[in-house]
Design an enzyme around this catalytic site. Structure first.
Site, PDB file in Angstrom:
ATOM      1  N   GLU A 200      -7.548  -9.852  -3.210  1.00 49.61           N
ATOM      2  CA  GLU A 200      -8.254 -10.245  -4.540  1.00 49.61           C
ATOM      3  C   GLU A 200      -8.195 -11.768  -4.990  1.00 49.61           C
ATOM      4  OE1 GLU A 200      -6.038  -7.510  -7.356  1.00 49.61           O
ATOM      5  OE2 GLU A 200      -7.009  -5.794  -6.597  1.00 49.61           O
TER       6      GLU A 200
ATOM      7  N   GLU B   1      -9.453   1.887  -0.974  1.00 49.83           N
ATOM      8  CA  GLU B   1      -8.626   2.339  -2.495  1.00 49.83           C
ATOM      9  C   GLU B   1      -9.606   3.301  -3.359  1.00 49.83           C
ATOM     10  OE1 GLU B   1      -6.728  -0.791  -4.363  1.00 49.83           O
ATOM     11  OE2 GLU B   1      -6.247  -2.171  -2.464  1.00 49.83           O
TER      12      GLU B   1
HETATM   13  C1  XIL Z   1      -1.130  -0.470  -7.394  1.00 58.02           C
HETATM   14  C2  XIL Z   1       0.008   0.611  -7.335  1.00 58.02           C
HETATM   15  O1  XIL Z   1      -0.853   1.792  -6.980  1.00 58.02           O
HETATM   16  C3  XIL Z   1       0.718   0.768  -8.509  1.00 58.02           C
HETATM   17  O2  XIL Z   1       1.764   1.716  -8.168  1.00 58.02           O
HETATM   18  C4  XIL Z   1       1.395  -0.458  -8.858  1.00 58.02           C
HETATM   19  O3  XIL Z   1       2.014  -0.289  -9.896  1.00 58.02           O
HETATM   20  C5  XIL Z   1       0.323  -1.726  -8.917  1.00 58.02           C
HETATM   21  O4  XIL Z   1      -0.518  -1.893  -7.940  1.00 58.02           O
HETATM   22  N1  XIL Z   1      -5.240  -2.958  -6.140  1.00 58.02           N
HETATM   23  C6  XIL Z   1      -4.526  -2.969  -5.048  1.00 58.02           C
HETATM   24  C7  XIL Z   1      -3.207  -2.159  -5.086  1.00 58.02           C
HETATM   25  O5  XIL Z   1      -4.845  -3.618  -4.249  1.00 58.02           O
HETATM   26  O6  XIL Z   1      -2.087  -2.691  -4.328  1.00 58.02           O
HETATM   27  C8  XIL Z   1      -2.852  -1.750  -6.493  1.00 58.02           C
HETATM   28  O7  XIL Z   1      -1.630  -0.842  -6.127  1.00 58.02           O
HETATM   29  C9  XIL Z   1      -4.050  -1.277  -7.215  1.00 58.02           C
HETATM   30  C10 XIL Z   1      -5.091  -2.078  -7.209  1.00 58.02           C
END
Ligand code: XIL
Length: 388
Positions: free
Chosen positions: A174, A287
């Site tokens: 990101e 994701e």
């Molecule tokens: C999220 C987790 O799932 C949560 O448990 C935590 O509180 C915050 O992060 N993009 C990403 C992930 O790259 O690492 C994130 O994961 C969700 C968004």
């Protein structure tokens, strides 16, 4: 944060599961290659078994709760796993110099016991870095030079610990904004602290620490989820520059967090996957989830009746696009169950984003993925993934 963008499967005992402890070191799969990750589940209809038929590992992010409470789903349905938080810097080094590998080791042991590949996530990100690091930089007690050293040490320590056992690492996460994605976000915590060379440096260190791991740049809204290709194009151009300057980057991960309120263009999604692949890179859907407005964070019943159609459609469309692009080497959902999804805590009023409901029952989205995999006979031939 604005982001546009199982039936308890498997007969009991069908998969080997462990709930903790570090198992024996797995062989360095990067060197073994060859025969592909074989499903250990006896269920030929599991997502991992169906994915294995076309050499496409299907994955999920896992929390410690997923591993301990729902091991049949965590182990039986997926052939590649990511720690939802287990490998983030704030988790592994909560106090300076004091490491806590409990969750990361648990994930590795579970993956090993269940013949699952692992995606490491993530080494360089503005979120979930330890408070001692951010406050030290803010009050000047950590100098710029020291910060470089701490980052180098972090990468060598973590990547080195699991050397030979991580298939893909999300090295950087990101670094572009949605609003003006023309370049790396100048306001990113790392860019402000160390400048843009921090990203290539992280890739170089990760490569030195584990030359066999595939190193990824990971981001959201880079495959048209927001209805435009602005961020996709910016990331594409930047990644190409990294390649041109010899940075060891091997893949791009698209997070693919969808929301039924924004619609979705599967064709653009597919074209963007192909476009990244045209750089000679691997591509991973890292994701995937599809959130929608719900009645409450506890029950997560969609309030929009169209959601029951949109969600399975969007999951299947993403998976079909991934299947059709040979550069895509894995398809991962960001958690399988609404019971511990990240969505309700981050997007007020939204939820129901996963393929299993809050009671671990498979939803239509699960069956739509199963169907997409079942029908994938004519999919392009892919190289077999490494054995796990
Ligand atoms: C999220 C987790 O799932 C949560 O448990 C935590 O509180 C915050 O992060 N993009 C990403 C992930 O790259 O690492 C994130 O994961 C969700 C968004």
């Amino acid at each position: 944060m604005e982001r546009r963008s199982v039936l308890a499967m498997g007969a009991a005992g069908a998969v080997a599961v462990v709930a903790g402890g570090l198992g024996a070191a797995a062989p360095a799969f990067a060197q073994t290659g060859g025969r592909g990750a074989k499903p250990v589940s006896g269920d030929p209809q599991s997502l991992r078994a169906l994915g294995a038929q076309i050499n496409l590992p299907i994955g999920s992010a896992l929390t410690p709760q997923d591993i301990t409470q729902w091991p049949q789903i965590s182990g039986g349905q997926f052939s590649v796993v990511t720690g939802a938080n287990a490998m983030k810097w704030e988790t592994v080094e909560p106090a300076r110099g004091q490491y806590n590998w409990t969750d990361a080791d648990q994930l590795m042991a579970f993956a090993h016991a269940n013949h699952q590949l692992v995606r490491g996530h993530t080494l360089l990100w503005h979120n979930q870095i330890p408070a001692w690091l951010t406050s030290g930089v803010a009050d000047g007690s950590i100098t710029t030079n020291q910060l470089w050293g701490l980052l180098e040490q972090h990468i060598f320590t973590e990547v080195g610990r699991y050397r030979g056992r991580i298939w893909q690492w999300d090295v950087a996460n990101e670094f572009f904004t949605d609003g003006n994605p023309s370049s790396l976000n100048p306001d990113d915590w790392w860019i402000k602290a160390l400048g843009p060379t921090v990203v290539p440096k992280a890739f170089q260190w990760a490569h030195q620490a584990d030359p066999g791991a595939l190193l990824f740049y990971n981001d959201y809204n880079i495959t048209g989820e927001d209805g435009t290709n602005a961020k996709h194009n910016a990331v594409y151009d930047w990644v190409r520059q990294l390649q041109d300057s010899g940075v060891p980057i091997h893949g791009v991960g698209t997070q693919a967090h969808l929301d039924t309120q924004y619609g979705f263009d599967p064709q653009r999604f597919q074209q963007d996957l192909e476009h990244f692949g045209s750089l000679g890179l691997k591509v991973a859907v890292t994701e995937a989830d599809v959130r929608t407005f719900v009645d409450s964070p506890q029950t997560q019943v969609p309030t929009d009746s169209l959601a029951q159609f949109a969600q399975p459609f969007e999951y299947a469309a993403m998976l079909e696009a991934a299947i059709s692009v040979p550069a895509v080497i894995s398809f991962t959902v960001w958690g399988f169950t609404d019971a511990d999804s990240w969505v309700p805590g981050v997007f007020t009023g939204e939820g129901a984003a996963c393929i299993y409901d809050v009671n671990q029952q498979p939803k239509q989205a699960y069956y739509s993925m199963q169907k997409a995999l079942e029908l994938a006979h004519g999919a392009p031939r892919r190289a077999a993934p490494p054995r796990a």
